[in-house]
Every structure is written in structure tokens, then in C-alpha cells.
Enzyme design. Structure first.
Site, PDB file in Angstrom:
ATOM      1  N   HIS A  61       0.838  -1.211   0.000  1.00 26.42           N
ATOM      2  CA  HIS A  61       0.000   0.000   0.000  1.00 26.42           C
ATOM      3  C   HIS A  61       0.868   1.255   0.000  1.00 26.42           C
ATOM      4  O   HIS A  61       0.655   2.173  -0.800  1.00 26.42           O
ATOM      5  CB  HIS A  61      -0.911  -0.018   1.236  1.00 26.42           C
ATOM      6  CG  HIS A  61      -1.594   1.276   1.509  1.00 26.42           C
ATOM      7  ND1 HIS A  61      -2.867   1.559   1.061  1.00 26.42           N
ATOM      8  CD2 HIS A  61      -1.182   2.387   2.177  1.00 26.42           C
ATOM      9  CE1 HIS A  61      -3.197   2.778   1.439  1.00 26.42           C
ATOM     10  NE2 HIS A  61      -2.192   3.297   2.129  1.00 26.42           N
ATOM     11  N   GLU A  62       1.873   1.289   0.885  1.00 28.75           N
ATOM     12  CA  GLU A  62       2.738   2.477   0.980  1.00 28.75           C
ATOM     13  C   GLU A  62       3.520   2.692  -0.316  1.00 28.75           C
ATOM     14  O   GLU A  62       3.676   3.826  -0.782  1.00 28.75           O
ATOM     15  CB  GLU A  62       3.712   2.315   2.155  1.00 28.75           C
ATOM     16  CG  GLU A  62       3.056   2.322   3.531  1.00 28.75           C
ATOM     17  CD  GLU A  62       2.311   3.611   3.817  1.00 28.75           C
ATOM     18  OE1 GLU A  62       2.729   4.675   3.328  1.00 28.75           O
ATOM     19  OE2 GLU A  62       1.281   3.548   4.510  1.00 28.75           O
TER      20      GLU A  62
ATOM     21  N   HIS B  46       1.644   4.436  -3.058  1.00 23.48           N
ATOM     22  CA  HIS B  46       1.670   5.905  -3.041  1.00 23.48           C
ATOM     23  C   HIS B  46       2.828   6.423  -3.899  1.00 23.48           C
ATOM     24  O   HIS B  46       2.697   7.418  -4.617  1.00 23.48           O
ATOM     25  CB  HIS B  46       1.825   6.413  -1.605  1.00 23.48           C
ATOM     26  CG  HIS B  46       0.575   6.290  -0.782  1.00 23.48           C
ATOM     27  ND1 HIS B  46      -0.622   6.828  -1.180  1.00 23.48           N
ATOM     28  CD2 HIS B  46       0.341   5.701   0.421  1.00 23.48           C
ATOM     29  CE1 HIS B  46      -1.545   6.575  -0.264  1.00 23.48           C
ATOM     30  NE2 HIS B  46      -0.982   5.890   0.718  1.00 23.48           N
TER      31      HIS B  46
ATOM     32  N   GLU C 188      -5.716   7.040  -0.890  1.00 20.40           N
ATOM     33  CA  GLU C 188      -5.689   5.828  -0.069  1.00 20.40           C
ATOM     34  C   GLU C 188      -6.391   4.668  -0.776  1.00 20.40           C
ATOM     35  O   GLU C 188      -5.902   3.530  -0.758  1.00 20.40           O
ATOM     36  CB  GLU C 188      -6.346   6.094   1.293  1.00 20.40           C
ATOM     37  CG  GLU C 188      -5.571   7.033   2.194  1.00 20.40           C
ATOM     38  CD  GLU C 188      -4.169   6.550   2.486  1.00 20.40           C
ATOM     39  OE1 GLU C 188      -4.005   5.329   2.750  1.00 20.40           O
ATOM     40  OE2 GLU C 188      -3.242   7.370   2.439  1.00 20.40           O
TER      41      GLU C 188
ATOM     42  N   ASP D  32      -4.609   1.191  -1.947  1.00 23.08           N
ATOM     43  CA  ASP D  32      -5.172  -0.126  -1.621  1.00 23.08           C
ATOM     44  C   ASP D  32      -5.338  -0.964  -2.883  1.00 23.08           C
ATOM     45  O   ASP D  32      -5.036  -2.158  -2.902  1.00 23.08           O
ATOM     46  CB  ASP D  32      -6.529   0.043  -0.930  1.00 23.08           C
ATOM     47  CG  ASP D  32      -6.397   0.413   0.545  1.00 23.08           C
ATOM     48  OD1 ASP D  32      -5.262   0.376   1.065  1.00 23.08           O
ATOM     49  OD2 ASP D  32      -7.426   0.726   1.168  1.00 23.08           O
TER      50      ASP D  32
END
Length: 427
Positions: free
Chosen positions: A287-288, A291, A367, A371
Site C-alpha cells: 500500500h505504501e 503511493h 488511499e 489499496d
């Protein structure tokens, strides 16, 4: 939102499979306490700010700073010196008046709900260190900014903006290597399966990973987190020990002979599991890294700098208006630092609220996209379980008033994120 905390006393049907009643009640009481604290601390802040304005606290502190600088041999022509003294006194006042609230939050609320890991001595040592480090950065940067504004001529706002851009990039670059280690211990993640899996995942998406660290976040709190930093080909990943099931202090039995407390931190072993399994940690990192891969970090920097340029431009337009200074009690002088404070803190306040809401909406969109990126990496099932574990570990309350959520939550509510992952998880 407080009504939601007070009245939602049973686990809603849609949460039955992911949250037990004991955890639900704990999170409800924790968020209710936080909400009460937020209300009273916010009310105090508003009252304090209003009193300072009504009774001329800003011009009083400015005149006091002038007296101090005068005694040190610096006359009125040394405006930057007076400005730095003013800034030091203002931040000291803010630190002192905020201290009781910080103490109450840490040693009453966080302590009551099992998150605080600090002793009183560690807390004060940490607070003093933070204040000193802040001044070491704030005062030189402010003095240079004021100097640039004074000598910049008609286009000073361009030079001021460029200066703040450079400063922000430098601070982002050096923070994790030189500033953060002053407060927390960073250790390289030991060789093993988890590190190898992280490196493999980073390589699969061309993330230029150079190092993976574990930070001892458990010295302060049992809340968990993870992040990455660095520019260009020098990226590092930082994992809080509380995120890792194998590293979390709450999962370890105290060594024989230990009384559970040393001179800095307290042992809070409560015989409960905390943190995520390796597969879940990888999903969180997926997930990070999403970004990064989707350009969210760069987009945020661009938006921030566009806003910064606009603010400096409007500052240049407004700084010559004497009535602005007179409204705040400055009838004979127009100090640059005071102008910055009036315009950025007060005049821009409505604009900042609207901007903050827009950024919150954008953050929630990012976000969901991150995901979805982790889902595309095949991490949907592990991210699903990781989100539930992290929500449980941090006592997040999964039910929210839609207006409160829309305005305040930079991350989508848990149920919305789980629903978006559910189909892929079932597949």
C-alpha cells in the site's frame, strides 16, 4: 460523532465477522475519551487565542522582545534580532501552556487505554530535546527568510518561495538520517525472510530501495506505523517495531529479573498479540509503495508548493496595508514577522480550512488507489486482515458520522476500505 460513540454500544451486524465485542467496547471508550479531550483542549486553544487578541498579547510580546534586544545592545534597526526573540518567547509560551494538555493526554488518556510507554522523566527529556531541536531549525530559517523578504525588492515573494522550497526539500532529506535518530533508535532490519521479501517486492515495481530500518516506536507508544523516505535513487523504508509481530515489545515476555521498568521506558507486557505477520507487513508496504508508484508523493509536493507560492504572492499584495497591522495593535510599526503571522495565520484562515478539506478528499482518493495497487500485487487478502489488526491494535472505532468522517478523516473509514478489497479477497 460523539453521539455515535455514546449510542453505538453493540457491534453492528456488518462488523460481526471482523471485530469482537470486547475490542469494540474498548475502542468506543478510547475514542470517546479522545473526543472529550479534543473538545476541551480545542476550546481552551480558542479562548486563549481570543484573549491574546483582545488584550494585545502580540504587541505586548513584540515590545517585550524589543526591550530584551535593546538591553543586549540591539536597537530598533535590528528588526530581525527582535523578531527572533519574539519567536523564541512565543514558542516558549506555547510549549508551557500546552504542557498540561500534553501530560494529560499521555499519562491519563493514553495510559488508561494501554498505549503510553513513557515514564515522566522520558517525557520531559523528550519535550526539552524537541524544543531545542525545533529552535535550532526555526530561528536560522526564519532569520534568513526575513532577510530575503527585506532585500528581495518587488519580487521578494519569488525568492522567499524558492527559499522555503529548498528548506523543505533539505529537511525532508536529512530528517530521517539526522533529526529522527535524536529521538528514536533506528536499527537495520536483520537479514531474513521478511527483509528478502521486502527487497523482492520493491524490485518488482522498480522501487529504488537502499535500506530497511526498524524504529523503536514502542519506547513512546504502542501505536504502529510504517513509511518510506528519500529522493531519487536513495529510498529507505522504516517499520515501527509495533507493526511487526516478531518485534513488538507487547509480544515479548520480560527478561528474568527485570522489574518491568527502566530509567526511560516502561514495560507494558499485557499478554496480548500485537502487530502483523510477515505477509500482512508486506501488504501494508505494498500500500505504501503504491503511493510512490502512483505519484501521490510528488503530487502532494506540487500542490503544497503551488499553495506556498500563492500565499507568498498574496502576502506581497497585503503586506503594505497599514490597517492590517493597526487591527492587531501595531499602529507605528509594521514588522515583517508580524505581517507574516497576521496574514498567514489569520487572514488566510478561511482559505486554509477550505484547502484542508480539499486535501482530505484527495488523500482519501489516494488511499483507495494505494489499496487497489496492493490488491493488484496480489496482497488483497493480507491487506484485508492487516487493516483489521491495525484497527484493533490502535483501537480505531469503525463507525462514524458521515459528515464528521468527510471533514476530518484523511483515510477512508475501515468498512469502506474493506469493502473495496472484499471482492478481490474472495477471488
Amino acid at each position: 460523532q460523539r453521539r455515535v460513540y455514546r449510542t453505538t454500544t453493540h457491534v453492528p451486524q456488518e462488523l460481526g465477522q471482523i471485530m469482537d465485542s470486547e475490542t469494540f467496547e474498548k475502542s468506543r471508550l478510547y475514542q470517546l475519551d479522545k473526543s472529550t479531550f479534543s473538545f476541551w483542549s480545542g476550546l481552551y486553544s480558542e479562548v486563549e487565542g481570543t484573549m491574546i487578541l483582545l488584550y494585545g498579547g502580540i504587541p505586548f510580546l513584540w515590545n517585550l522582545s524589543g526591550q530584551i534586544s535593546g538591553r543586549a545592545g540591539f536597537g530598533p534597526e535590528y528588526e530581525i534580532v527582535q523578531s527572533l526573540i519574539f519567536l523564541l518567547l512565543a514558542t516558549l509560551f506555547s510549549a508551557v501552556t500546552g504542557l498540561p494538555w500534553s501530560l494529560y493526554n499521555t499519562f491519563v488518556i493514553e495510559e488508561k487505554h494501554g498505549f503510553n510507554q513513557q515514564t515522566l522523566g522520558f517525557f520531559f527529556k523528550d519535550a526539552i530535546k524537541k524544543f531545542i531541536v525545533t529552535q535550532c531549525i526555526l530561528l536560522p530559517v526564519t532569520s534568513l527568510l526575513l532577510y530575503i523578504i527585506k532585500i528581495g525588492g518587488d519580487y521578494f515573494f519569488i525568492y522567499a518561495w524558492l527559499f522555503t522550497l529548498v528548506v523543505s526539500l533539505v529537511l525532508v532529506t536529512i530528517y530521517a538520517d539526522y533529526i529522527a535518530p535524536l529521538f528514536d533508535k533506528f536499527i537495520p532490519l536483520p537479514e531474513g525472510e521478511l527483509k528478502q521479501q521486502i527487497e523482492t517486492m520493491a524490485k518488482s515495481i522498480d522501487f529504488p530501495l537502499t535500506k530497511v530500518y526498524v524504529v523503536e516506536g514502542s519506547k513512546r507508544s504502542s501505536h504502529s506505523n510504517a513509511y518510506f523516505y528519500g529522493f531519487f535513487k536513495n529510498k529507505r523504508i522504516v517499520l515501527f517495531d509495533t507493526l511487526l509481530e516478531d518485534y513488538s515489545a507487547l509480544n515479548k515476555e520480560p527478561a528474568e529479573g527485570e522489574d518491568g521498568e527502566n530509567e526511560e521506558t516502561k514495560s507494558k507486557t499485557k499478554n496480548k498479540k500485537q502487530g502483523c505477520k510477515n505477509e500482512e507487513v508486506l501488504a501494508v508496504l505494498g500500500h505504501e509503495l503504491g503511493h510512490w508508484k502512483l505519484g501521490h508523493t510528488v503530487k502532494n509536493i506540487i500542490i503544497s508548493q503551488m499553495n506556498s507560492f500563492l500565499c507568498f504572492f498574496l502576502f506581497a499584495v497585503l503586506i503594505g496595508r497599514k490597517e492590517l497591522f493597526a487591527a492587531f495593535g501595531f499602529y507605528d510599526t509594521q514588522p515583517t514577522l508580524i505581517g507574516l503571522m497576521i496574514i498567514f495565520q489569520f487572514i488566510f484562515s478561511p482559505y486554509n480550512e477550505v484547502l484542508s478539506f480539499c486535501l482530505t478528499v484527495l488523500s482519501r482518493r489516494f488511499e483507495f488507489q494505494a489499496d487497489a495497487f496492493a490488491k493488484d500485487l496480489g496482497k488483497a487478502k493480507d491487506l484485508y486482515s492487516a487493516l483489521i489488526k491495525l484497527n484493533k491494535d490502535n483501537l480505531g472505532f469503525p463507525v462514524s458520522d458521515w459528515i464528521f468522517s468527510m471533514w476530518h478523516y484523511s483515510h477512508p473509514p475501515l468498512l469502506e476500505r474493506l469493502q473495496a478489497l472484499k471482492d478481490a479477497k474472495q477471488e
